[in-house]
Design an enzyme around this catalytic site. Structure first.
Site, PDB file in Angstrom:
ATOM      1  N   ASP A 200      30.730 -93.772   1.777  1.00 22.97           N
ATOM      2  CA  ASP A 200      30.552 -94.501   2.995  1.00 22.97           C
ATOM      3  C   ASP A 200      30.199 -96.021   2.820  1.00 22.97           C
ATOM      4  O   ASP A 200      30.627 -96.625   4.078  1.00 22.97           O
ATOM      5  CB  ASP A 200      29.808 -93.611   4.149  1.00 22.97           C
TER       6      ASP A 200
ATOM      7  N   ASP B  36      17.163 -92.671   2.292  1.00 20.51           N
ATOM      8  CA  ASP B  36      17.470 -91.243   2.082  1.00 20.51           C
ATOM      9  C   ASP B  36      16.827 -90.148   0.921  1.00 20.51           C
ATOM     10  O   ASP B  36      16.570 -89.336   1.116  1.00 20.51           O
ATOM     11  CB  ASP B  36      18.948 -91.233   1.644  1.00 20.51           C
TER      12      ASP B  36
END
Length: 741
Positions: free
Chosen positions: A74, A453
């Protein structure tokens, strides 16, 4: 949860669907670098190994070449699988600062008839502040590229990014390509991707906020297109097809209802002439609570519901088992054999289902799965064993090996060759969005890192994923702060997002951690940067919500047991400790362009130098190691400023036109000042530079093949190894460079 990670807004306006081609010789067009920059070929650049850490949104095996595959991410570019070496080769590292929005890959296409050809549709965000997309095309499997700039935007890091490939080589003509967009309909190229125009005859009208074309798939000589803006609850079409490349029609009899609202992916079984489609009630990867799997017998037009398990049941603990369906991949060697994945199944954990009889019965591969994550221990996320996965939308079956299945998650790519034993198939693919770097002057590890993350990691080696995995006690998600005491390197503090507390300290250089016993109430909702003074006796923690709201900073002198508010500290600023004097802290108020300082270990702050550049929260204030009061301010396009009197006054550095981030490393032989590393700009290029003479002159140390998009977060040299530098990227992990000896 993975959110858009970049606030830098480069606006490139385009209005038409027709584009022009840009020829690229080699990897990227040569760029002249102004003196005193030099060629960067004397540096070798590699990834610090972590292994994955980001969302793998697509995996594509080449149907005609054994062992050839491609992956897309992404925000971290595209990769080619090297089967002989057992690792991924990055294909888009040549994209530079001005092309940061092209590091997100919306789709990949290969040409079954021409194995060397591969195409990439690039564009991370479709928002008004982001640049337009582009299509790269290669005749040599991505070794070199030609580029076509689009006049439309793509959204590889937006909702729906895990949907099927929106780019397709026409099955009737290798010169013709199709590209589905989110907000600008269907595009077509008749010259192998060199130019693009709106496809005539496509029956739907795109919207400014919808998903548009979510996948394109070849079904024999026909092309099918999934449409993400249809309303499955009322039967509005969300699947279209063309037999001749001109006339399009809605596919008759297609499923309707909430569970079939958005088609996610499709795969065609050439043996049985059946098209399998996965559906969900939202584009994903988040927000899905219902879904289904259907197949269409293309010869007769008959549909069948072959959903393995209907969402909406309950788990053993009574939780609602809600989810959608994501990936689908057929076995090219065995008729009626395929795999599908669930997605957003948090209560009972996602799985991959496999059938060998066209969907009449299914087996959950999770039930017998045995995982080996010894190569990437962070995947345990602080538990005893890893989960099967989440955000499973990328799924592929090797066309030359029926038992070789791979699937992507929000952090890695898992693979099996016997349908039971699974391990990360991720070597070479590094996608972390890195926001913190510390290189200690002593101890086992030469590097500590903090990423979005995956939190904080202690890198015992640069060539292997950290053996301890991510920092635990507590486990946190995205890191917001990481700091080491300048005169006491064994003491480290960190901050980040987490459910059970956001801050922790370490007395062994970051190997083990203890949570703060208490934290300010705002820490859970707005953790920000943190600092410790030179001897580790005082902590300053600043608080900034993800929406930009700033809050008062707090101070602790007992390892986070108690905290007091600092009313004189500029809200939202990054605290910077003097590396030599425990009494000194600094802060740069970006709203007013003022440097503030504390002489009482952070109890109070007073203004010193004013009239500095303001209005951009991304300014970087850095203290030179081992020196009291030696401050450097990277002011982006306003250049570089230096103070040698603790911020009482600043002078502009004449050698620097623009500075985005700056750090220090071991001095060169014979030099009496640390080497300075910088991401900065001449009047022609933004690049990585080193200065060995206190910023009088600079040498470019990266090259045109190694640029990695946006690199303005943090850079730091190694205090023990001259010439070694660590660079944070927004999607290509941690890069480290060393001079070629």
């Amino acid at each position: 949860m993975r959110t858009p990670r970049l606030s830098r807004r480069a606006v490139l306006v385009g209005s038409a669907a027709t584009v022009a081609a840009t020829a690229v010789s080699g990897v990227v067009s040569p760029v002249a670098v102004a003196a005193p920059a030099a060629d960067g070929s004397a540096y070798r650049w590699r990834n610090v190994v972590v292994g994955g850490t980001g969302f793998v949104t697509g995996v594509l095996f080449h149907p005609s070449v054994r062992g050839l595959a491609y992956a897309r991410t992404d925000i971290g570019g595209a990769y080619r699988w090297d089967d002989r070496a057992g690792r991924w080769t990055p294909l888009t590292d040549h994209l530079g600062w001005d092309d940061w929005n092209l590091l997100g890959v919306e789709a990949i296409a290969v040409d079954p008839a021409h194995p060397g050809r591969v195409y990439l549709a690039l564009g991370t965000y479709a928002q008004s502040w982001a640049g337009n997309g582009a299509v790269l095309r290669s005749e040599d499997r991505g070794a070199t590229w030609s580029r076509a700039d689009l006049d439309v935007k793509l959204g590889a890091n937006e909702d729906g990014r895990g949907a099927g490939e929106r780019l397709l080589v026409d099955p009737r003509d290798s010169d013709t390509l199709w590209l589905g967009t989110r907000h600008d309909g269907l595009l077509k190229s008749t010259d192998r991707g060199a130019t693009w125009a709106a496809a005539s005859g496509f029956p739907t009208k795109p919207s400014a906020s919808g998903q548009g074309v979510v996948f394109l798939v070849a079904v024999g000589r026909a092309v099918y297109a999934g449409w993400g803006d249809g309303d499955g609850t009322s039967g509005t079409a969300n699947l279209y097809r063309t037999a001749d490349g001109t006339a399009w029609e809605a596919v008759p009899g297609q499923p309707s209802g909430t569970a079939a609202k958005v088609p996610i992916r499709a795969a065609y079984d050439t043996h049985t002439r059946e098209l399998y489609v996965t559906y969900a009630n939202a584009p994903g990867p988040n927000g899905q609570s219902d879904g289904s799997v259907h197949k269409l017998r293309t010869a007769t037009g008959k549909w069948a519901d072959v959903t393995p398990v209907k969402p909406g049941g309950t788990t053993d603990d009574g939780s609602a088992d809600t989810f959608g369906y994501g990936g689908v991949a057929v076995d090219a060697r065995r008729p009626g054999t395929l795999a599908v994945s669930t997605n957003n199944r948090w209560a009972d954990v996602d799985t991959v289902y496999r059938t060998t009889n066209g969907g009449r019965t299914w087996t959950s591969l999770k039930d017998a799965a045995v995982f080996d994550v010894s190569e990437t221990p962070y995947l345990k996320w602080g538990d005893d064993k890893p989960k099967f996965g989440w955000w499973i939308q990328a799924l592929a079956v090797d066309p030359y090996d029926s038992k070789h299945i791979v699937y992507g998650t929000g952090a890695t790519l898992y693979g099996t060759r016997d349908l039971k034993r699974w391990a990360p198939q991720i070597r070479g693919l590094e996608e972390a969005s890195v926001v913190q770097l510390v290189s200690p002057p002593a101890g086992e590890a030469h590097l500590l890192s903090g990423s979005r993350d995956i939190g904080v990691m202690y890198h015992e080696r640069l060539t292997a994923s950290p053996a301890r995995g991510m920092a635990t006690n507590p486990v946190s998600g995205s890191a917001t702060g990481l700091a080491q005491a300048g005169a006491r390197p064994s003491y480290v503090v960190r901050a980040g997002w987490g459910d059970n507390g956001n801050g922790a300290y370490s007395n062994d250089g970051g190997q083990t951690w203890a949570p703060f016993e208490a934290q300010p109430d705002i820490a859970k909702d707005a953790p920000g940067p943190i600092a410790t003074n030179a001897d580790g006796s005082a902590l300053l923690w600043s608080f900034v919500h993800w929406d930009g709201t700033k809050y008062a900073a707090h101070r602790s002198t007992d390892n986070g047991t108690t905290w007091s508010e600092i009313s004189s500290f500029p809200k939202g600023a990054t605290p910077v400790a003097d590396p030599a004097d425990p009494a000194l802290f600094y802060a740069y108020d970006t709203d007013t362009g003022t440097l503030l300082a504390s002489t009482d270990s952070g109890r109070s702050f007073t203004a010193r130098a004013g009239g500095l550049p303001s209005g951009d929260a991304q300014f970087k204030l850095v203290a030179a190691p081992g020196r009291s009061g030696d401050l450097w301010l990277s002011a982006k396009w306003n250049g570089l400023y230096r103070s040698t009197d603790g911020g009482v006054s600043f002078s502009k550095v004449a050698s620097c036109w623009a500075s985005y981030t700056l750090g220090f490393g071991k001095a060169a032989d014979g030099a009496d000042y640390p080497a300075i590393y910088q991401v900065g700009s001449t009047d022609t290029i933004t690049a990585v530079y080193r200065s060995d003479d206190e910023a009088k002159t600079w040498t470019r140390i990266n090259d045109d093949a190694h640029q990695w998009g946006w690199t303005g977060e943090v850079i730091v040299g190694d205090p023990r190894v001259y010439g070694r530098v660590y660079l944070a990227t927004n999607g290509r992990g941690i890069q480290y460079g060393e001079p070629v000896r």
